[in-house]
Structures are given as C-alpha cells and as structure tokens.
Enzyme design. Structure first.
Site, PDB file in Angstrom:
ATOM      1  N   LYS A 283     -22.280  47.400  30.262  1.00  0.00           N
ATOM      2  CA  LYS A 283     -22.606  47.282  28.844  1.00  0.00           C
ATOM      3  C   LYS A 283     -22.446  45.824  28.391  1.00  0.00           C
ATOM      4  CE  LYS A 283     -20.775  51.869  27.587  1.00  0.00           C
ATOM      5  NZ  LYS A 283     -21.981  52.438  26.949  1.00  0.00           N
ATOM      6  N   ARG A 357     -23.282  62.574  31.177  1.00  0.00           N
ATOM      7  CA  ARG A 357     -24.041  63.763  31.599  1.00  0.00           C
ATOM      8  C   ARG A 357     -23.759  64.114  33.057  1.00  0.00           C
ATOM      9  NH1 ARG A 357     -29.441  60.667  30.054  1.00  0.00           N
ATOM     10  NH2 ARG A 357     -27.860  59.774  28.678  1.00  0.00           N
TER      11      ARG A 357
END
Length: 504
Positions: A283, A357
């Site tokens: 990130k 996920r």
C-alpha cells in the site's frame, strides 16, 4: 462506568447533571420559523425549570443541540442539560441513542463525573427501547482511544443513573436496560480490540483476548495456528499468513445454549488482519497506520459473541475468525501465485492486497464443516465500497431473501446503517481466471465491492449468506458529538439482533 436504573422523581435526584430531551413539534418548513419546543417528560418540575429558555428562541431543539442551565429552579440537580432531538415527526430511537451520547461527551471535558438521564416519557419513543438506547449511547460515548498517551487524563464518567417513570413496567424496563448495558459494553470491547496497535495486538494476542473473554462469559473457545491450517488444507488463509514472522490464529468461539434446536446454526465469520501492509502489492505509506483496524470484522464478531453469551438467545452460534498479518517478505505470497483453498477451489493471486477475501474463503468453508447452516461475515474488505457508499453506510450483500429480511429487521433495532449492493451472476465473469478457478480480484477498478463479494460467494454454495463490507464505517475519521474519533465497533449490535431474530 457504574450504571443504574432508577424509578424516581427526576426533580428530586441530587446529581451534578440532570439530562432531559427536547423535540420541536412545529410543522413549518420555514427555517426561520420559531420552534415549538417541549421536553419529553411528564414531570412538570422539569418543564417549568426549562420553560423560559425553551420559549425564548435561544434554543432551537435541533438534533444534538445542547443547552445548559445552572442551579435550575425546583430541581435538586446542580445543572440541567437539555439535548435536542430535532423534529418530533422524524425522531427515532437511534436519535435518542446519539443524544444520550452527546450528553456524556458534553460532560467529560467539563469534569462532570456523574449524571442522570431522564428516559423520554412520550408516545414518540417507547420506554423500553428508549431506556435501552439511552444506556447504550452513554456507554459508547464514554469510550476514548487515548490509551497510550503518557499525559492521559481519565475523563471517564464514574456513574450514570437512568431515570424512569415511577409507574413504568419495571420488569420490562429492567430487561431493556440490562440489554443496553450488555450491548454497549460489548461494542466497547470490540472498539478496545480494534484500537490496539499492530505491535501489541498480533494474531496470537487476538486469540488470547478472545479466549479470556470466552472464559469470563461462558463460551467455548479454541485457538489454532499454523499446524491446524496445514491440517485443514487452508491454502488461502495460509498464503496470506506466510509472509509474516507472526503466526496466524484461527479462532473458533461456540455458543450452544441448553434447549436450542439443532437448526439453525448461525455462523459469524470475521476477517482478522491485525496489520495489513498490502504484502508484495504494498500500500502507499499515507494512511497505512490505520491498517491496524483491518481486524475490525473479527473484532465485531468477538464482541458480538460476548453479548450473545450474556443475552442467552435460544440458538446455536459458531464464530470463526481468521487472523493474520499481511506482510511483504521473502516468504510472502506473490502476484501470479496459484493457491488451493480448503474447499479445493484454486485461486490465482492477482493482488496480495486482496487478502481479506482469501482468509474469509477458508473461514466460510470451515464454518460449514462445523455444521453452520446460516452465514454472516464482516470485513473491512474494499476501498471500492467506501467509494460507493462513503463513511455513512456499510455495504451488505446476500444470496438469500429470508436471511436478508432478518438482517433488515435487526438493523432497524440496532440503528446501524447499511445499503444493499448487487451480487448478480454476471459479475462473476470479472473474477474468472485463465489458469485457475477464480482470481482474487476483478481485474479492474469497476464494481470492486461486488467482485469481492462474488469471490466470497464461491465459498458459501447454497448456504444462506450475508456479507458486510464495513471498510467505511469501522473507523470514524472524525469525532462525532456522540462518539470519539477512532474505532466504531460497528456492526456489533446488528450482528446480535440478527442472531436473536432466530432464537426459539
């Protein structure tokens, strides 16, 4: 905070601060029209004490507006605080919850350590839900995130007395009040977990704190790590975990009350990434410090299980929380890798920052192996959901209308805000892989919240399932009049009400 329910004459209560609520009964849409204010109480002494200022025009009664009166005539309280609820035609129990929080946040910096709040006695707001929401709002407002400040000044409220009408149904109100205490304290428990920095709250420590809580309230708790993930062939969960020196934690909390039916068995599945760098798909540094809150879904499930154990609904509940750090290292999983989930489905890794996920894929499948018949998961899953809904509504997806109808009713009680987004099969095309069964991203920026939900849907089959994307609401970016900046604890109350809706 010490809390008590008091069936007394509010005017006779000797307290540092007495709190009452006002509404505007006017129907004019003219913003300059004079409001028609009234306190929501049948006690004439309170109305008389505030009458002059209510009719002066100085106080409008807008939602969360405050008015402080010192040495109010005819009252034993040192001060009277009037908090506005807005237009009477629109007032809700959630407005009252916030207004109670406003009273506490008003008190804390003013060195007021005890207060009494008068439950509105009006047809506008039923007494039971009103009493519950008052204590919930007060407890939530008392939380502050400045745990590690060396100059921290404890501004916590010492005692709260909630004042009910003397002729009220005492048994019903006592039950509602007790529920409010449990829910407020459980949501704050979640907030305390989410507030911890990543160097303190590792996956192992999250498991330890879940186990400590479970022991206190009578839940069964099992915490597993690397060996169990390999035994269960949780390839997706392990892929995320393998880049960190901190071992993963698979946390299983079980609530099985005596007399509960064999079905349904409700599954609460939480994403527990205690720190998310994005992994190899790292990130940007700006804002990365907030990624300690990436375990907000697991935190909410653990807090909800605390409340469930104390409220004792007649339904079996199993919570599975998948906790890991997502770190870049020589052993980290990489874009282009193909991993095999516990279900046997193969996943092409397109982006290692789509890690939530991955862990949920194995958590959802494992919960079904444990006998769960209805699933709900919560995760700070996608920035795309924040783009779509901002920081007001969480996204909700469901493959089953009956389960979703239970959820809608639960949210009406909790006051949490959600917006349903589509999980139509046409979106599945975006996660098709050329070399594996599915990809872990949709391949483009479009519909990112839905493609993430479609990925999860691959692991639930026909089991009734609800997915909550709480990325925009699990952390308050700015202080509210009723709540401190930082972890919100959303959606603990909704999860609990969803579970209770299935209770026999």
């Amino acid at each position: 905070m010490k809390t008590e329910l008091n069936f007394s004459d509010a005017a006779a209560i000797a307290t540092e601060l007495l709190v009452a609520f006002a509404v505007d009964h006017s129907t004019s849409k003219d913003k300059d029209a004079k409001p028609e204010l009234a306190l929501l109480t049948t006690e004439s002494a309170l109305t008389t004490a505030a009458q002059d200022v209510l009719t002066s025009g100085e106080f409008k009664g807008s939602a969360n507006e405050t008015l402080l009166l010192h040495s109010p005539s005819g009252l034993q309280a040192k001060r009277l605080l009037v908090v506005g609820l807005g237009k009477s035609s629109k007032v809700t129990v959630n407005d009252l919850r916030k207004a109670a929080g406003v009273a506490v946040r008003f008190s804390k910096p003013r060195a007021i350590r005890e207060l009494a709040i008068v439950i509105p006695n009006s047809e506008l707001l039923p007494l039971g839900p009103g009493g519950r929401s008052v204590v919930e709002g007060a407890l939530l407002a008392d939380f502050d995130p400045d745990t590690y400040r060396s100059d921290r000044k404890d501004q916590s409220i010492d005692s709260l007395s909630v004042i009910a009408p003397q002729k009220a149904d005492k048994a019903a109100l006592e039950t509602a009040f007790a529920e409010g205490v449990i829910l407020g304290e459980s949501q704050n428990f979640t907030r305390s977990l989410v507030n911890e920095p990543g160097n303190v709250l590792t996956p192992t420590v999250l498991g330890e704190r879940a186990a400590e809580m479970a022991k206190e309230v009578g839940l069964k708790c099992e915490v597993y790590s690397t060996e169990k993930l390999h035994e269960l062939k949780m390839g997706a969960f392990w892929a995320v975990s393998q880049g960190s020196v901190q071992p993963p934690a698979l946390i299983v909390l079980t609530y099985e009350p005596e007399g509960a039916p064999s079905e349904p068995v409700l599954g609460l599945i939480g994403k527990g990434i205690t720190f998310d760098t994005g992994g190899i798909s790292i990130k940007p540094s700006e804002g990365m410090e907030k990624m300690k809150y990436d375990m907000g879904g697991a935190g909410a499930m653990i807090g909800a299980m605390r409340a469930i154990a104390l409220l004792k609904p007649k339904v079996k509940v199993i919570s599975v929380c998948c906790s890991a750090e997502n770190m870049p290292s020589g052993s980290a999983y990489k874009p282009g890798d193909v991993v095999t989930a516990m279900s046997g489905k193969t996943i092409e890794v397109m982006n290692t920052d789509a890690e939530g996920r991955m862990v949920l894929a194995d958590g959802l499948h494992y919960a079904q192996q444990l006998g769960v018949t209805h699933l709900i998961d919560a995760a700070t899953l996608t920035g795309a959901c924040v783009v779509a809904l901002g920081m007001i509504n969480a996204g909700v997806f469901s493959n089953n209308e009956e389960a979703y109808s239970h959820f809608v009713e639960a949210a009406k009680i909790s006051g949490d805000r959600f917006w349903r987004l589509p999980e139509e099969d046409d979106y599945r095309d975006q996660i098709k892989s050329q070399i594996a069964d599915i990809m872990n991203t949709g391949g483009s920026r479009w519909g990112g919240a839905t493609t993430a939900a479609m990925f999860l849907k691959e692991f639930v089959g026909e089991t009734p399932w609800i997915h909550l994307d709480i990325a925009g609401v699990a952390w308050l970016e700015e202080q509210k009049p009723w709540m401190a900046k930082g972890p919100s604890g959303t959606p603990v109350r909704t999860l609990v009400e969803w579970v209770r809706s299935y209770s026999s």
